[in-house]
Scaffold this active site. Structure first.
Site, mmCIF file in Angstrom:
data_model
loop_
_atom_site.group_PDB
_atom_site.id
_atom_site.type_symbol
_atom_site.label_atom_id
_atom_site.label_comp_id
_atom_site.label_asym_id
_atom_site.label_seq_id
_atom_site.Cartn_x
_atom_site.Cartn_y
_atom_site.Cartn_z
ATOM 1 N N TYR A 74 2.110 -12.375 8.381
ATOM 2 C CA TYR A 74 2.850 -13.196 9.345
ATOM 3 C C TYR A 74 3.308 -12.344 10.514
ATOM 4 C CZ TYR A 74 5.801 -16.798 11.270
ATOM 5 O OH TYR A 74 6.337 -17.732 12.116
ATOM 6 N N PHE A 126 -6.569 -24.043 39.661
ATOM 7 C CA PHE A 126 -7.269 -24.417 38.438
ATOM 8 C C PHE A 126 -6.409 -25.451 37.719
ATOM 9 C CE2 PHE A 126 -8.426 -24.200 33.968
ATOM 10 C CZ PHE A 126 -9.762 -24.533 34.092
ATOM 11 N N THR A 127 -7.054 -26.378 37.037
ATOM 12 C CA THR A 127 -6.361 -27.553 36.472
ATOM 13 C C THR A 127 -5.129 -27.182 35.646
ATOM 14 O OG1 THR A 127 -7.941 -27.466 34.647
ATOM 15 C CG2 THR A 127 -8.421 -28.989 36.445
ATOM 16 N N ASP A 217 -5.656 -14.381 37.132
ATOM 17 C CA ASP A 217 -6.255 -15.214 36.103
ATOM 18 C C ASP A 217 -7.548 -14.496 35.728
ATOM 19 O OD1 ASP A 217 -7.740 -16.999 34.617
ATOM 20 O OD2 ASP A 217 -7.010 -18.754 35.701
ATOM 21 N N LYS A 260 -13.595 -17.518 27.291
ATOM 22 C CA LYS A 260 -14.634 -17.289 28.298
ATOM 23 C C LYS A 260 -15.151 -15.856 28.136
ATOM 24 C CE LYS A 260 -12.623 -21.152 29.961
ATOM 25 N NZ LYS A 260 -11.292 -21.330 30.483
ATOM 26 N N ARG A 384 -16.374 -31.921 38.419
ATOM 27 C CA ARG A 384 -15.349 -31.078 39.012
ATOM 28 C C ARG A 384 -15.189 -31.561 40.446
ATOM 29 N NH1 ARG A 384 -12.120 -30.002 35.544
ATOM 30 N NH2 ARG A 384 -12.193 -28.151 34.272
ATOM 31 N N PHE A 450 -8.992 -36.018 33.696
ATOM 32 C CA PHE A 450 -10.439 -35.918 33.490
ATOM 33 C C PHE A 450 -10.814 -35.816 32.024
ATOM 34 C CE2 PHE A 450 -10.278 -31.351 32.670
ATOM 35 C CZ PHE A 450 -9.098 -30.991 33.309
HETATM 36 C C1 LIG Z 1 -10.341 -22.096 31.022
HETATM 37 C C2 LIG Z 1 -9.516 -21.588 32.100
HETATM 38 C C3 LIG Z 1 -8.135 -21.475 31.960
HETATM 39 C C4 LIG Z 1 -7.384 -22.014 30.763
HETATM 40 O O1 LIG Z 1 -7.776 -21.413 29.564
HETATM 41 P P1 LIG Z 1 -7.842 -22.214 28.188
HETATM 42 O O2 LIG Z 1 -8.232 -21.161 27.203
HETATM 43 O O3 LIG Z 1 -8.845 -23.302 28.333
HETATM 44 O O4 LIG Z 1 -6.485 -22.754 27.908
HETATM 45 C C5 LIG Z 1 -7.430 -20.916 33.006
HETATM 46 N N1 LIG Z 1 -8.040 -20.495 34.130
HETATM 47 C C6 LIG Z 1 -9.360 -20.600 34.297
HETATM 48 C C7 LIG Z 1 -9.990 -20.127 35.565
HETATM 49 C C8 LIG Z 1 -10.146 -21.159 33.306
HETATM 50 O O5 LIG Z 1 -11.458 -21.287 33.498
#
Ligand SMILES: *Cc1c(COP(=O)(O)O)cnc(C)c1O
Length: 459
Positions: A74, A126-127, A217, A260, A384, A450
């Site tokens: 933990y 970004f969203t 980011d 990613k 997008r 979306f």
């Molecule tokens: C996917 C993404 C995020 C958010 O990450 P999650 O792991 O999906 O929560 C933030 N910024 C960018 C540019 C992304 O492509």
């Protein structure tokens, strides 16, 4: 053919997953069930899944082996210590706060840094990033160079920050109302476009002058590093690792989606250099994610992420990835299909405005194009454009300049032959483009619409 033009896979197949081969009739039923939203299709409906490169990566045998070493304590997991040491070594940040994925890190960063009334400038939104900034009372300001909004511009670093726009915002609202600048490397919504090292350096210098922090980011930082190696003079002989380390000398921290460039299926983290911010972050991570030594990940997830980050620094891995994306892009460009240029790092983006010039933006041409591509071939892509952009505070649609369909390539998953199928299907849709009409909402959720919105075709 130039033998080296599109690098062959630097890996071989060890395990396979069968995929669904469907008929047009099955796909017609499936897209209706999904409310014409490709997000709502199920795996059993999809042949080639280019919805996203997020969490869809194929892990290596080394990463799978790491899963067996999961330490599910933990607190104080040795896999966390490995992840932390890896991020320190390869990225160069001092502190690591693990989170379940990137948005978990965005939530914490936004809460510890933003006060209501603040402004957060970024190189295009970004969203999830903007959603967290706004939920904490900030106003987002786009400071990306104008070229990023022009799908035809061949600028090699279309993700760059426009320093004049940044300066103008500082002059307008005052540095004390800008807690940090968010610099995405690469810029997802601009088409996976990179930021140059020179620009990262210049942004950091300007920010330091005003005592504003820079938070990157880092989601696709390895792709960005490879573009720097390929395009920026002076970096051609540097390793990906060296380039990454230099990039992060121009930041005070970063949010990372491991799904990613971490080459895993789940996970993420917030990395910071400032101890006080780190303390604040750890007090929030226990509320939203878990102990500061797992943050919503299992021990085995953290081990796979640590190993994935190390593998992502391999030039062969990343050069092949960029080559696959370029290959699909080149096929479409040769066929005269309107796409965002230059081809970005993780995806090829179809320009739905030019594809369907007869469909107005508020009848959702990109949403419809994604649906048509699915009907044609079983290839799943995503919108997008206006649907992703959402509505402003007074309830009007944001009207983004870019109205795109994203064909996103998962890491190490598909072959060049799959990409040939995708290219043929897009060409077929282009042939039939004049017969296609737009969509209207049947259900519209209030945030991040979306993901779950439903539509019907306009007759
Ligand atoms: C996917 C993404 C995020 C958010 O990450 P999650 O792991 O999906 O929560 C933030 N910024 C960018 C540019 C992304 O492509």
């Amino acid at each position: 053919m130039d033998y080296n033009k599109y690098m062959a896979e630097p890996y071989k197949i060890k395990m396979v997953e069968p995929i669904a081969v469907t008929t047009r009739e099955q796909r017609e039923a499936a897209i209706r069930r999904a409310g014409w939203n490709t997000f709502l299709l199920t795996t059993d409906d999809v042949y080639i899944d280019l919805l996203t490169d997020s969490g869809t990566n194929a892990m290596s045998d080394n990463q799978w082996a790491g899963l067996m070493l999961g330490d599910e304590a933990y607190s104080g997991s040795r896999n966390f210590r490995n992840l932390e040491a890896t991020v320190r070594e390869l990225y160069g940040f001092k502190y690591v706060v693990p989170t379940h994925q990137g948005r978990g890190a965005e939530n914490i960063l936004s809460q510890i840094m933003i006060k209501p009334g603040d402004y957060v400038p970024g190189n295009m939104y970004f969203t999830t990033t903007r959603a967290h900034q706004e939920l904490n009372g900030a106003t987002f300001r786009d400071i990306i160079i104008d070229e990023a909004h022009d799908p035809e511009s061949e600028h090699p670093f279309k993700g760059n920050v426009d320093l004049d726009k940044l300066q103008a915002l500082i002059d307008e609202v005052g540095a004390e109302r800008i807690p940090y600048i968010c610099v995405a490397v690469t810029v997802n919504l601009a088409g996976g476009q990179p930021v140059s090292m020179a620009n990262l350096k210049a942004v950091y210098e300007l920010a330091q002058k005003y005592n504003i922090k820079v938070m990157m980011d880092a989601t696709r930082c390895v792709e960005n590093a490879c573009f720097i190696k390929h395009r920026e003079p002076g970096y051609e002989n540097k390793t990906i690792q060296e380039i990454i380390r230099e990039m992060y000398t121009y930041a005070d921290g970063c949010t990372m989606s491991g799904k990613k460039d971490g080459i895993v299926n789940i996970g993420g983290f917030l990395a910071l250099n400032d101890e006080e911010l780190y303390q604040k972050a750890t007090s929030l991570v226990v509320v939203y994610e878990g102990m500061p030594s797992y943050g919503g990940m299992t021990g085995r997830d953290m081990e796979a992420l640590a190993r994935g980050i190390r593998e992502s620094m391999d030039y062969n891995f990343i050069a092949h990835r960029l080559a696959q994306v370029q290959y699909l892009g080149d096929k479409l460009i040769e066929a005269g299909i309107p796409v965002v240029k230059p081809i970005g790092g993780h995806a090829v983006f179809l320009d739905a405005r030019q594809f369907y010039p007869h469909i107005p933006q508020d009848e959702f041409p990109a949403q419809m194009l994604a649906a048509q591509l699915y009907l044609e071939s079983g290839v799943r892509s995503m919108e997008r454009g206006i649907i992703s952009a959402g509505r402003d505070k007074s309830g009007n649609h944001y009207y983004p300049k870019l109205e795109l369909v994203r064909l996103t390539i998962p890491r190490r998953v598909y072959t060049y032959a799959h990409l040939d199928v995708v290219a043929e299907a897009v060409k077929e849709c282009y042939k039939n483009r004049n017969n296609v009409k737009g969509l209207r909402f049947v259900y519209e959720p209030p945030v991040l619409r979306f993901f779950t919105a439903r539509f019907e075709p306009i007759e």
